[in-house]
Design a protein around this motif. Structure first.
Motif, PDB file in Angstrom:
ATOM      1  N   UNK A  27       0.849  -1.192   0.000  1.00 55.85           N
ATOM      2  CA  UNK A  27       0.000   0.000   0.000  1.00 55.85           C
ATOM      3  C   UNK A  27       0.884   1.242   0.000  1.00 55.85           C
ATOM      4  N   UNK A  28       0.585   2.223  -0.841  1.00 54.43           N
ATOM      5  CA  UNK A  28       1.378   3.457  -0.858  1.00 54.43           C
ATOM      6  C   UNK A  28       1.358   4.145   0.503  1.00 54.43           C
ATOM      7  N   UNK A  29       2.514   4.600   0.941  1.00 55.81           N
ATOM      8  CA  UNK A  29       2.631   5.289   2.220  1.00 55.81           C
ATOM      9  C   UNK A  29       2.866   4.381   3.400  1.00 55.81           C
ATOM     10  N   UNK A  30       2.881   3.072   3.174  1.00 60.76           N
ATOM     11  CA  UNK A  30       3.116   2.130   4.268  1.00 60.76           C
ATOM     12  C   UNK A  30       4.351   1.286   3.961  1.00 60.76           C
ATOM     13  N   UNK A  31       5.030   0.883   5.040  1.00 55.74           N
ATOM     14  CA  UNK A  31       6.285   0.135   4.879  1.00 55.74           C
ATOM     15  C   UNK A  31       6.048  -1.368   4.951  1.00 55.74           C
ATOM     16  N   UNK A  32       5.024  -1.855   4.324  1.00 59.18           N
ATOM     17  CA  UNK A  32       4.730  -3.294   4.368  1.00 59.18           C
ATOM     18  C   UNK A  32       4.799  -3.921   2.980  1.00 59.18           C
ATOM     19  N   UNK A  33       5.663  -3.372   2.135  1.00 56.71           N
ATOM     20  CA  UNK A  33       5.804  -3.909   0.794  1.00 56.71           C
ATOM     21  C   UNK A  33       6.454  -5.292   0.830  1.00 56.71           C
ATOM     22  N   UNK A  34       5.994  -6.131  -0.108  1.00 62.97           N
ATOM     23  CA  UNK A  34       6.560  -7.470  -0.242  1.00 62.97           C
ATOM     24  C   UNK A  34       7.180  -7.578  -1.622  1.00 62.97           C
ATOM     25  N   UNK A  35       8.436  -8.029  -1.683  1.00 62.59           N
ATOM     26  CA  UNK A  35       9.154  -8.157  -2.942  1.00 62.59           C
ATOM     27  C   UNK A  35       9.404  -9.635  -3.238  1.00 62.59           C
ATOM     28  N   UNK A  36       9.106 -10.032  -4.439  1.00 63.53           N
ATOM     29  CA  UNK A  36       9.299 -11.423  -4.873  1.00 63.53           C
ATOM     30  C   UNK A  36      10.099 -11.405  -6.169  1.00 63.53           C
ATOM     31  N   UNK A  37      11.183 -12.154  -6.189  1.00 62.65           N
ATOM     32  CA  UNK A  37      11.970 -12.291  -7.414  1.00 62.65           C
ATOM     33  C   UNK A  37      11.507 -13.549  -8.147  1.00 62.65           C
ATOM     34  N   UNK A  38      11.368 -13.441  -9.456  1.00 61.72           N
ATOM     35  CA  UNK A  38      10.902 -14.590 -10.218  1.00 61.72           C
ATOM     36  C   UNK A  38      11.747 -14.744 -11.494  1.00 61.72           C
ATOM     37  N   UNK A  39      11.758 -15.972 -11.970  1.00 55.26           N
ATOM     38  CA  UNK A  39      12.387 -16.248 -13.259  1.00 55.26           C
ATOM     39  C   UNK A  39      11.363 -16.202 -14.389  1.00 55.26           C
TER      40      UNK A  39
END
Length: 373
Positions: free
Chosen positions: A222-234
């Motif tokens: 969510x914009x403005x919140x520090x709860x981003x989840x990052x996933x790397x994919x092939x």
């Protein structure tokens, strides 16, 4: 014959100028709408001019009656202002004779409007409907422009690619941002961002198309919140949505006129009567315009222009209302739209003969007063 040619030339020249101005205004507004859809990726920019060309007959069939109406008002109004009509009246030019002369250019316009209404306009609508259906069958990748951010799904999805192959099968430097909605579709749950080095299109057995992204990341949050989840994919598959092109024409407008004849369905009868009303409208507005064009040089040529336009708008509004009532079977097909034409024919005859009748009544009163005195 010289007077007839002069009057016809004045009306036709003014009609042509008014038609050109109205056509440019209408086409400009419609073209801007199509450009906005093309910028959003809903339409292929290559079909814009083709769509506009097919829409011209539909525009002209409605422009011509109004252009003739304004052409008579402006042309004859100028002649009244310059006292040309005064000279013609002194040589025996009555309102009835002026109307008879005006029927010649009106007949030419009615023939052209009838050709457009009964023939060319339905064909143009059919071609436009086919083009829009083809555009609706395209995917996001088919309308994607390299180097441009393209919004889809009412702005909830934005796609970008740096390069796109000629067959639109391979992409490089891909960016996709999509707003995630709740199950009810009324609240945003966050934003999902996909970036990839490359991508390719893949067609499944059921006909659905996927964009297969390679070597990238997915970010959810969510914009403005520090709860981003990052996933790397092939490898990551994204379903390609189809552009939702809004249909601007109805199915019955594309039906050939010959198929409407003898059709007992109210909507088909309404469509047939509407097409036949266009050339009839030309003659009725001519009957209205001739007496309304009569102005006093001291009053100016535009004195009756506003009331005349309001009368024309009332005429057209009643036709549209009667068409809707006929669609809903609120009025019989026999009555249809013809009662509206009949009403304004009566108004036109009243305007045409009002001045001679008024002068005749005034002369009769004067004669009676002289006889009494």
């Amino acid at each position: 014959m010289i007077v007839f040619r002069y009057l016809s030339r004045e009306v036709l020249l003014t009609l042509s100028a008014v038609s050109a101005v109205l056509l440019v205004i209408i086409m400009s507004g419609r073209f801007i709408r199509y450009l906005a859809q093309a910028a959003q990726g809903l339409l292929d920019p290559g079909v814009l001019l083709l769509i506009m060309a097919y829409r011209v007959p539909g525009f002209l069939q409605l422009i011509l009656p109004l252009a003739l109406f304004l052409g008579i008002l402006l042309a004859y109004g100028r002649m009244y202002l310059d006292s040309e009509m005064t000279v013609l009246s002194a040589t025996g030019m009555s309102q009835q004779r002026l109307f008879a002369y005006s029927l010649a250019p009106a007949t030419l316009v009615a023939l052209l409007a009838g050709w457009l209404s009964l023939g060319l306009a339905p064909q143009g609508v059919e071609h436009v409907a086919r083009i829009l259906n083809e555009q609706s069958a395209m995917t996001e990748l088919d309308t994607l422009v390299p180097g441009r951010f393209q919004s889809m799904k009412n702005g909830s999805r934005v796609t970008y690619t740096e390069e796109l192959s000629e067959d639109r099968g391979a992409l490089s430097e891909v960016f996709i941002s999509e707003t995630q909605l709740s199950s009810k579709g009324d609240k945003e749950r966050g934003i999902s961002v996909l970036v990839a080095e490359s991508g390719r299109q893949e067609i499944q057995a059921d006909g659905s198309r996927y964009l297969i992204l390679e070597n990238g990341y997915r970010y959810d949050g969510n914009p403005g919140q520090a709860d981003y989840r990052a996933i790397k994919y092939d490898t990551y598959g994204v379903l390609l949505p189809k552009p939702e092109v809004a249909a601007e024409v109805t199915e019955r407008e594309a039906i050939p006129t010959r198929e409407l004849i003898g059709n007992d369905k109210p909507r088909m009868q309404s469509e047939l009567q509407w097409r036949l009303s266009i050339p009839v409208l030309v003659f009725v507005v001519t009957l209205l315009a001739v007496p309304l064009s009569r102005v006093n040089p001291r009053q100016g040529r535009f004195l009756k222009l506003l009331p005349a336009i309001l009368l024309y708008m009332a005429y057209l509004a009643l036709l549209i209302a009667a068409r809707g009532a006929l669609d809903k079977e609120n009025i019989p097909a026999v009555l249809g739209l013809w009662w509206v034409h009949g009403l304004f024919v009566l108004i036109g005859l009243l305007l045409l003969y009002w001045e001679p009748l008024r002068l005749r009544w005034a002369a009769r009163r004067v004669a009676q007063e002289v006889a009494r005195g």
